[in-house]
Write a protein that holds these residues in place. Sequence first.
Motif, PDB file in Angstrom:
ATOM      1  N   MET A 113     -77.102 -18.745 -45.803  1.00  0.00           N
ATOM      2  CA  MET A 113     -75.887 -19.275 -45.174  1.00  0.00           C
ATOM      3  C   MET A 113     -76.078 -20.718 -44.729  1.00  0.00           C
ATOM      4  O   MET A 113     -75.197 -21.561 -44.940  1.00  0.00           O
ATOM      5  N   LEU A 114     -77.219 -21.018 -44.111  1.00  0.00           N
ATOM      6  CA  LEU A 114     -77.457 -22.386 -43.655  1.00  0.00           C
ATOM      7  C   LEU A 114     -77.534 -23.370 -44.812  1.00  0.00           C
ATOM      8  O   LEU A 114     -77.029 -24.495 -44.713  1.00  0.00           O
ATOM      9  N   VAL A 115     -78.152 -22.954 -45.913  1.00  0.00           N
ATOM     10  CA  VAL A 115     -78.214 -23.835 -47.088  1.00  0.00           C
ATOM     11  C   VAL A 115     -76.803 -24.101 -47.604  1.00  0.00           C
ATOM     12  O   VAL A 115     -76.424 -25.249 -47.847  1.00  0.00           O
ATOM     13  N   GLY A 116     -76.021 -23.053 -47.770  1.00  0.00           N
ATOM     14  CA  GLY A 116     -74.652 -23.232 -48.251  1.00  0.00           C
ATOM     15  C   GLY A 116     -73.783 -24.010 -47.281  1.00  0.00           C
ATOM     16  O   GLY A 116     -72.987 -24.864 -47.673  1.00  0.00           O
ATOM     17  N   LEU A 117     -73.937 -23.724 -45.977  1.00  0.00           N
ATOM     18  CA  LEU A 117     -73.112 -24.395 -44.978  1.00  0.00           C
ATOM     19  C   LEU A 117     -73.567 -25.819 -44.677  1.00  0.00           C
ATOM     20  O   LEU A 117     -72.901 -26.533 -43.929  1.00  0.00           O
ATOM     21  N   SER A 118     -74.671 -26.235 -45.274  1.00  0.00           N
ATOM     22  CA  SER A 118     -75.047 -27.651 -45.143  1.00  0.00           C
ATOM     23  C   SER A 118     -73.999 -28.539 -45.805  1.00  0.00           C
ATOM     24  O   SER A 118     -73.946 -29.746 -45.544  1.00  0.00           O
ATOM     25  N   VAL A 161     -71.513 -18.847 -37.960  1.00  0.00           N
ATOM     26  CA  VAL A 161     -72.598 -19.744 -38.385  1.00  0.00           C
ATOM     27  C   VAL A 161     -71.997 -21.083 -38.816  1.00  0.00           C
ATOM     28  O   VAL A 161     -72.511 -22.150 -38.474  1.00  0.00           O
ATOM     29  N   GLY A 162     -70.888 -21.039 -39.550  1.00  0.00           N
ATOM     30  CA  GLY A 162     -70.214 -22.271 -39.973  1.00  0.00           C
ATOM     31  C   GLY A 162     -69.707 -23.081 -38.791  1.00  0.00           C
ATOM     32  O   GLY A 162     -69.792 -24.311 -38.781  1.00  0.00           O
ATOM     33  N   SER A 192     -69.519 -24.508 -50.730  1.00  0.00           N
ATOM     34  CA  SER A 192     -70.314 -23.807 -49.726  1.00  0.00           C
ATOM     35  C   SER A 192     -70.185 -22.291 -49.864  1.00  0.00           C
ATOM     36  O   SER A 192     -71.179 -21.570 -49.915  1.00  0.00           O
ATOM     37  N   GLY A 193     -68.959 -21.797 -49.924  1.00  0.00           N
ATOM     38  CA  GLY A 193     -68.734 -20.357 -50.049  1.00  0.00           C
ATOM     39  C   GLY A 193     -69.343 -19.781 -51.312  1.00  0.00           C
ATOM     40  O   GLY A 193     -69.925 -18.696 -51.304  1.00  0.00           O
TER      41      GLY A 193
END
Length: 172
Positions: free
Chosen positions: A39-44, A150-151, A12-13
């Motif tokens: 961020m939302l794509v990565g934190l998915s 966000v996470g 994710s990071g």
Amino acid sequence: MSRTILTYGLVSGTIIILGMISTIVLSAQHSLWLGYLIMLVGLSAILLAIKSHRDRTLGGVIRFWPALLIGLGVAVVAGVAYVAIWEAYLALTHYRFMDDYTASILAAKKAEGLSGAAWDKLVAETAQMKRNYANPLYRMPMTFTEIFPVGALVALVSAALLRNPRFLPART
């Protein structure tokens, strides 16, 4: 569980920071919405981590609090990875980011016609911003707080959704 958190957090990071750096390198315009979308794509990965743990380890059922803890763990690891990679990027670019950023702010305001006392105030504020950002004890926590809230929100929503075993059920 810790292996799941570490693996998904690092993925994710890395996705987030590579997306952010690519927008900086490829474009002079930085969009707030694009940043949050990355961020939302990565934190998915938080949703995927909780689902993976629920399906592989717990037989397709997880309670809210354990799911939330996994999600927050992934968010923390993603945040730490985000900070570490951002610091490496800054070092590789000789810490030019804040100079370029403040110069772009000043240029935009000058183009809008800002002058006089308001201009002097903006110049002083950007100079202070550069001094603050030069301090790693200021910069690193600030960088972490860009991503962690966000996470935490994604972890909360993911835990609420995945506690229901009918939501994205385990495949047999």
